[in-house]
Design an enzyme around this catalytic site. Sequence first.
Site, PDB file in Angstrom:
ATOM      1  CG  HIS A   1      32.018  31.860  40.337  1.00 55.50           C
ATOM      2  ND1 HIS A   1      30.900  31.852  39.530  1.00 55.50           N
ATOM      3  CD2 HIS A   1      31.675  31.175  41.452  1.00 55.50           C
ATOM      4  CE1 HIS A   1      29.936  31.183  40.125  1.00 55.50           C
ATOM      5  NE2 HIS A   1      30.378  30.767  41.311  1.00 55.50           N
TER       6      HIS A   1
ATOM      7  CG  ASP B   1      29.144  31.664  44.763  1.00 58.95           C
ATOM      8  OD1 ASP B   1      28.734  31.205  43.685  1.00 58.95           O
ATOM      9  OD2 ASP B   1      30.034  31.136  45.437  1.00 58.95           O
TER      10      ASP B   1
ATOM     11  CG  ASP C   1      30.254  26.881  41.770  1.00 58.59           C
ATOM     12  OD1 ASP C   1      30.764  25.755  41.920  1.00 58.59           O
ATOM     13  OD2 ASP C   1      29.958  27.612  42.730  1.00 58.59           O
TER      14      ASP C   1
ATOM     15  CG  HIS D   1      25.204  28.364  41.559  1.00 62.23           C
ATOM     16  ND1 HIS D   1      25.490  29.290  40.596  1.00 62.23           N
ATOM     17  CD2 HIS D   1      26.273  28.328  42.375  1.00 62.23           C
ATOM     18  CE1 HIS D   1      26.701  29.788  40.810  1.00 62.23           C
ATOM     19  NE2 HIS D   1      27.198  29.216  41.890  1.00 62.23           N
TER      20      HIS D   1
END
Length: 999
Positions: free
Chosen positions: A245, A247, A357, A561
């Site tokens: 993952h 970001d 997330d 996000h």
Amino acid sequence: MPYETKRIKLQKAKDLLPRIREAIYQPVSSLKVTAWVTKEPVPYAERTSGELVELTPGAKWGNLWDCAWFRFEGIVPEAVSGKKAVMLIDVNGELCLVDKEGSPMQGLTNINSEFDFSLGLPGKRVVDLGYEAAGQQIDLWADAGCNDLFGRYRSGTLKEADIAICYEEIRQLYYDYEVLIELAEHTPENGARRERLIQSLYDAAHKLQVINEETAQQAREILAKELAKKGGDPVVTVSAIGHAHIDLAWLWPIRETIRKGARTFSTVLTNMEKYPDYVFGASQPQLYQWMKEYYPKLYDRIKERIQEGRWEVQGAMWVEPDTNISGGEALVRQILYGKRFFQQEFGQEMKVLWLPDVFGYAASLPQLLRKSGVDYMMTQKLSWNVYNTHPHHSFEWEGIDGSKVLAHLPPEDTYNSPGAPRSLAKIENSYLDRNVSEHALMLFGIGDGGGGPGEEHLERLSREHNLLGLPPVVQESSLSFFHKLEEERARFQTYRGELYLEKHQGTLTSQARNKWYNRKMEKSLRELEFAASLLLAMGENAYPSEELEGIWKETLLYQFHDILPGSSITRVFEESLERYAAMHGRTRELIAQTYARVAELAGAREGQAVVFNSLPWEREEVVEHKGSRYAVKVPAMGFASLAEAELRQEQTEQSGLRAGEQLLENKNLRIRFGQDGSIESLYDKAAGREAIMPGHKANVLTVYHDRGDAWDFPRDYRETVAGLMKLEESSFSVEQGQAVLEQHYRFGESTLVQRIVLDEEATTVRFESKADWKESEKMLRVSFPVQVMSDHVNCEIQFGYLKRPTTRNTMIEFVRDEICAHQYIDLSQPDYGVALLSDSKYGYSAERNVLDINLLRSPSYPDPVADRAEHQFVYAVYPHRGDFIQAEVYRKGYELNTPLTVAEPSRASSAAGRTASFASLVQVNHPHVMIEAVKKAEDSDDLIIRLYEVSGTFAETSVGFGIPVSLVEEVDLMENTIGEAGAKLSFQPFEIKSLRVKL
């Protein structure tokens, strides 16, 4: 005692594990290290353009966010002949090794995770050279960032750069030992399996008084018997897929994310060569687009693995966006651009929404997914709930319109699984739906800051495939997993409504300027697409498709996000605000140019203004142009000339418009103010009702202590009032058809100027606010205690609304105190109600009869200067007869956010085309059907018109066009034809319909 003996035996094995790890590598010579340091990344061709530094271990090379090109040189000693040679490299930062052309080959990171120490601290530092490396010349280049995976500074010094021998038998022993120790710890206390495991580990330890390859082999022979024992028929089978993952911004800027992608993905490719069972997946087309642009050779290698089937492209959105704050059409574009990218680049049809997330999930998402051909959703964030456990890991999620998707939350409650025995044990023991399901998903690897799976994950999984005492695990794609889950679907429970996360409510307010720009961009892009569609309908093909797509995609990027919710570092927001300003300016410029051309084609003379209305109902309003005011009536989705409008003169008190003596008044409303600036009365003259609860004050600007972070503020904030904003001066005036009260407030070093505006014909009162906020760890809220009682508040979300409780009878209601809404929040009785409207706010609270907006907050982490800045925002109050459906509150919200636009032709009219035949592009005749978007189709010059039912009822409407059309078809959200559309459209509650109009 037998218990004591087992404990001592197991502890002896655990104590031995670090010694085994330390014995794996033996450094034999040092590498020569040179670095060229720069403040920002430079391409491989310019790698020697920075400041030259010669380095030995312990020498400093950079500060936080510095970049450098490292060169490692040396010769592999003959002493390693016949043995496996490696390089051990740690620069106390993130490093990406490149080939002779500068293309990424492998990522190295000095530490895995400080957020979850159970994931293991050692990072990726090993570069394999193989068994034939003796005498090999080393000349290796690497691109470095002076930060760890989570954007932290770790001294900026070189830690190690050595050529070493890897004792493979000891390395294998380490993972044998590690897996069996954990298996023993997660095996029933008094079972025979645990007894045998502990004894085997104890026996092996006796062989390891001296650790070398010979003793390691002897120990492994003892342990092999335990590793060879297979499981029986499984209760749960675990599908494991490698994951990283990433970001797109968080504790690092976007520019570093691009390099994180290269480091992570090159490591994946390297490990795929070593581990043939390894299956990896990654989401977010934006990340792939960056790889394509910055690292084309790496991108080609990724495409090969995708074609092979070992690399799964995941997700159905351009990025993993916030789904609370992002607008409805923005979420459609996330899916549209995301799915199209994967289809066009890789020939892959995305069936899974991948959002591990994000901070809550809007109740309109299931319909968006189903109408885009997406059947499944994966997340794990609901495991972060504080007070209430989400009841399912596998379930059908039903949206506000009745659409359902199959959802799965990995029972390990993480996307950073270590892939260890404890992982499999937790999945088996914690899976809430194991009574009806035999399949669960595991995502293994290091994420958030990227990095992905390391050798430790893959070595563990190779031993656990079918190991007695653990559920079996197979590496496969998430789509393969969902196909298995689909077979069990009939047995799953249904969960209806939003998936509310019981954390991170502060993100509905943090970084208010970003949220303001987000709303303005969404509305401006809608306006531009409508304006350009008018031109298209007039026969002029000047639709700015390429530029529009570019602006849309960058807007979608900033909906990631950790950007739009406001939970990144300072630099992220400095850069996004700069880009927002440029994009917003350019979009408004294009709107003006496009409307000017439409006005010209519509026959307007030079200097003769035209008013445009992009909303699907006729609007009668007063607009200002060149210092004069005009009362205009503009048709739905159309335009009207100001030449036909009524010129308004300055109004007098005979018109009912008054300002003064603590009062604002027009023919509809009368508002009385207290000496402190608050509202003491809001009297609805048309309804003959007082809207404010008697004895209470409204528009009270309260400051609370807020010692939270960007994600969360204290739930008991109401108990920690820091004070009220104090009124310092005020002035009343009547100006250009408006009754105005201007008020100047102060709190500490912060000021707020508020123009409370009541237009002549208005049924709403606006609060036009400008704040210079300088407080730290404070939160500013405004409240309205209204004379309405209802157990539920009505909150606009994307493509509809939610009813949320105003009571606090249960823990679920208590936790959901802070709620998300878009253009309005409304409290209604059957006969009367009051709505709050907003142009950029998303965090609200509604308890009993008090409506409250979270205006500003200034936490200190991760951005220590968050929102200490100048802000502007508008909110409004709309008292109304009937409930919020009868009062058409949604229209007031749209009108506040979508003003009429006035434009003049750029030159005298020179063309007619279709101009004289229409003044309204499209019309609907049902008050509860909204036209959310009018745009050009992605693959043709047809128009796409997106409509939805706003009130939660059945509706039937005709759709009329002001231009000749040859065919109207219904399409899905991917613009694939469903069938021909009839003269009337029938809507289910909250249903979205999209039409393709062939001109």
